[in-house]
Design a protein around this motif. Sequence first.
Motif, PDB file in Angstrom:
ATOM      1  N   ALA A  84       0.819  -1.213   0.000  1.00  0.00           N
ATOM      2  CA  ALA A  84       0.000   0.000   0.000  1.00  0.00           C
ATOM      3  C   ALA A  84       0.854   1.266   0.000  1.00  0.00           C
ATOM      4  O   ALA A  84       0.401   2.334  -0.416  1.00  0.00           O
ATOM      5  N   ARG A  85       2.090   1.144   0.457  1.00  0.00           N
ATOM      6  CA  ARG A  85       2.999   2.295   0.458  1.00  0.00           C
ATOM      7  C   ARG A  85       3.776   2.417  -0.849  1.00  0.00           C
ATOM      8  O   ARG A  85       4.538   3.361  -1.041  1.00  0.00           O
ATOM      9  N   ASN A  86       3.571   1.454  -1.737  1.00  0.00           N
ATOM     10  CA  ASN A  86       4.248   1.434  -3.035  1.00  0.00           C
ATOM     11  C   ASN A  86       3.680   2.522  -3.952  1.00  0.00           C
ATOM     12  O   ASN A  86       2.463   2.681  -4.059  1.00  0.00           O
ATOM     13  N   ASP A  87       4.544   3.281  -4.626  1.00  0.00           N
ATOM     14  CA  ASP A  87       4.094   4.367  -5.500  1.00  0.00           C
ATOM     15  C   ASP A  87       3.169   3.861  -6.606  1.00  0.00           C
ATOM     16  O   ASP A  87       2.191   4.524  -6.969  1.00  0.00           O
ATOM     17  N   ALA A  88       3.493   2.681  -7.158  1.00  0.00           N
ATOM     18  CA  ALA A  88       2.681   2.127  -8.244  1.00  0.00           C
ATOM     19  C   ALA A  88       1.269   1.819  -7.763  1.00  0.00           C
ATOM     20  O   ALA A  88       0.280   2.064  -8.469  1.00  0.00           O
ATOM     21  N   ALA A 123     -10.562  -3.710 -14.167  1.00  0.00           N
ATOM     22  CA  ALA A 123     -10.363  -5.072 -13.663  1.00  0.00           C
ATOM     23  C   ALA A 123      -9.101  -5.693 -14.245  1.00  0.00           C
ATOM     24  O   ALA A 123      -8.289  -6.298 -13.514  1.00  0.00           O
ATOM     25  N   ASP A 124      -8.894  -5.556 -15.563  1.00  0.00           N
ATOM     26  CA  ASP A 124      -7.708  -6.128 -16.196  1.00  0.00           C
ATOM     27  C   ASP A 124      -6.443  -5.372 -15.791  1.00  0.00           C
ATOM     28  O   ASP A 124      -5.364  -5.973 -15.672  1.00  0.00           O
ATOM     29  N   SER A 125      -6.572  -4.079 -15.567  1.00  0.00           N
ATOM     30  CA  SER A 125      -5.422  -3.281 -15.126  1.00  0.00           C
ATOM     31  C   SER A 125      -4.977  -3.700 -13.730  1.00  0.00           C
ATOM     32  O   SER A 125      -3.777  -3.716 -13.423  1.00  0.00           O
ATOM     33  N   ILE A 130      -1.214  -6.888 -10.297  1.00  0.00           N
ATOM     34  CA  ILE A 130      -0.954  -8.046  -9.439  1.00  0.00           C
ATOM     35  C   ILE A 130       0.274  -8.801  -9.951  1.00  0.00           C
ATOM     36  O   ILE A 130       1.160  -9.183  -9.178  1.00  0.00           O
ATOM     37  N   ALA A 131       0.330  -8.989 -11.266  1.00  0.00           N
ATOM     38  CA  ALA A 131       1.459  -9.699 -11.869  1.00  0.00           C
ATOM     39  C   ALA A 131       2.765  -8.928 -11.697  1.00  0.00           C
ATOM     40  O   ALA A 131       3.827  -9.510 -11.455  1.00  0.00           O
ATOM     41  N   THR A 132       2.674  -7.601 -11.784  1.00  0.00           N
ATOM     42  CA  THR A 132       3.869  -6.764 -11.671  1.00  0.00           C
ATOM     43  C   THR A 132       4.358  -6.640 -10.231  1.00  0.00           C
ATOM     44  O   THR A 132       5.552  -6.800  -9.943  1.00  0.00           O
ATOM     45  N   ILE A 133       3.422  -6.342  -9.322  1.00  0.00           N
ATOM     46  CA  ILE A 133       3.786  -6.105  -7.924  1.00  0.00           C
ATOM     47  C   ILE A 133       3.960  -7.410  -7.159  1.00  0.00           C
ATOM     48  O   ILE A 133       4.712  -7.491  -6.193  1.00  0.00           O
ATOM     49  N   GLY A 134       3.261  -8.448  -7.606  1.00  0.00           N
ATOM     50  CA  GLY A 134       3.428  -9.758  -6.976  1.00  0.00           C
ATOM     51  C   GLY A 134       2.604  -9.970  -5.736  1.00  0.00           C
ATOM     52  O   GLY A 134       2.984 -10.742  -4.853  1.00  0.00           O
ATOM     53  N   GLU A 135       1.467  -9.260  -5.630  1.00  0.00           N
ATOM     54  CA  GLU A 135       0.596  -9.431  -4.467  1.00  0.00           C
ATOM     55  C   GLU A 135      -0.853  -9.264  -4.901  1.00  0.00           C
ATOM     56  O   GLU A 135      -1.153  -8.434  -5.761  1.00  0.00           O
ATOM     57  N   ASN A 136      -1.733 -10.065  -4.310  1.00  0.00           N
ATOM     58  CA  ASN A 136      -3.136 -10.001  -4.694  1.00  0.00           C
ATOM     59  C   ASN A 136      -3.753  -8.652  -4.317  1.00  0.00           C
ATOM     60  O   ASN A 136      -3.424  -8.067  -3.295  1.00  0.00           O
TER      61      ASN A 136
END
Length: 308
Positions: A84-88, A123-125, A130-136
């Motif tokens: 949640a603290r991630n800029d992305a 939804a797709d974004s 999720i794939a980029t950050i690695g967390e649901n």
Amino acid sequence: MTEITAAMVKELREKSGAGMMDCKKALAETNGDMEAAIDWLRAKGIAKADKKSGRTAAEGLIGVATMGHKAVVVELNSETDFVARNDAFQDLIRGIAQVALTTDGTVDAVSAANYPATGKTVADSIKDAIATIGENMTLRRSAALEVPHGVVATYVHNAAGDGIGKLGVLVALKSEGDKAVLNSIGRQVAMHIAATNPLAIRAEEVDAAVAERERNVFIEQARESGKPEAIIEKMVDGRMRKFFEEVALLSQAFVINPDITVGAAVKEAEKEAGASIEVTGMVRLLLGEGVEKEESDFAAEVAAVAKG
């Protein structure tokens, strides 16, 4: 007869704050019905109505956005506060809030809307993130308020940045009055809502089922006094009037000036605004509200691994 298990007693204890034996007795008296057991404990004066039902699990952020006479609030959950603290992640929720302004504010509509930064749906974004950050991640809740004229004021508590934080509030003020005055009183009322979490704007708008449940608890409490039914009825009526005062926004003591009610504060603002002001809607989203945290025993996990 429902079997009263240790897990049920533990759950009721966490929800009510009552002792183990009281919880066991409450469950036995109500045949294992958790909500009825809480009411039984309240009627006996053992548990409080505002006891929170466990800790919340969902991390993430609440985002708000405003455009003209409309504002939206969205909740995007993540597994950890670190993400949640991630800029992305923060850019994502801000973008989703902006997209939500183009919809009716429902989760389905927001999820299906186009997300300009990717050219895909929201939804797709989120799936790509999720794939980029690695967390649901989950778009859990969203809402919108709009007025034909006036303002929809916003407030974000525990802000992590512009328009994002742990708690978001919208409050709609319908008025032809001065916009600066409306925004000022609107923000103050939104801060009040953040602090007190009213059930409805007006007493008559409180959910009938909620009011009936409170009345039943008050009746049981009053009967504990042993007074005649006629007296009990008057006692309950008095307690219900107090209940409505405490849970309806406009009759609550204004947190910014407890000497007056919120309704009186809005009335005073009308003089400066130069027009009548009607509070037509409110939304309050607290991050993770209603989601219970999965608790794990770290020591037990380590021990299990050590045992092979």
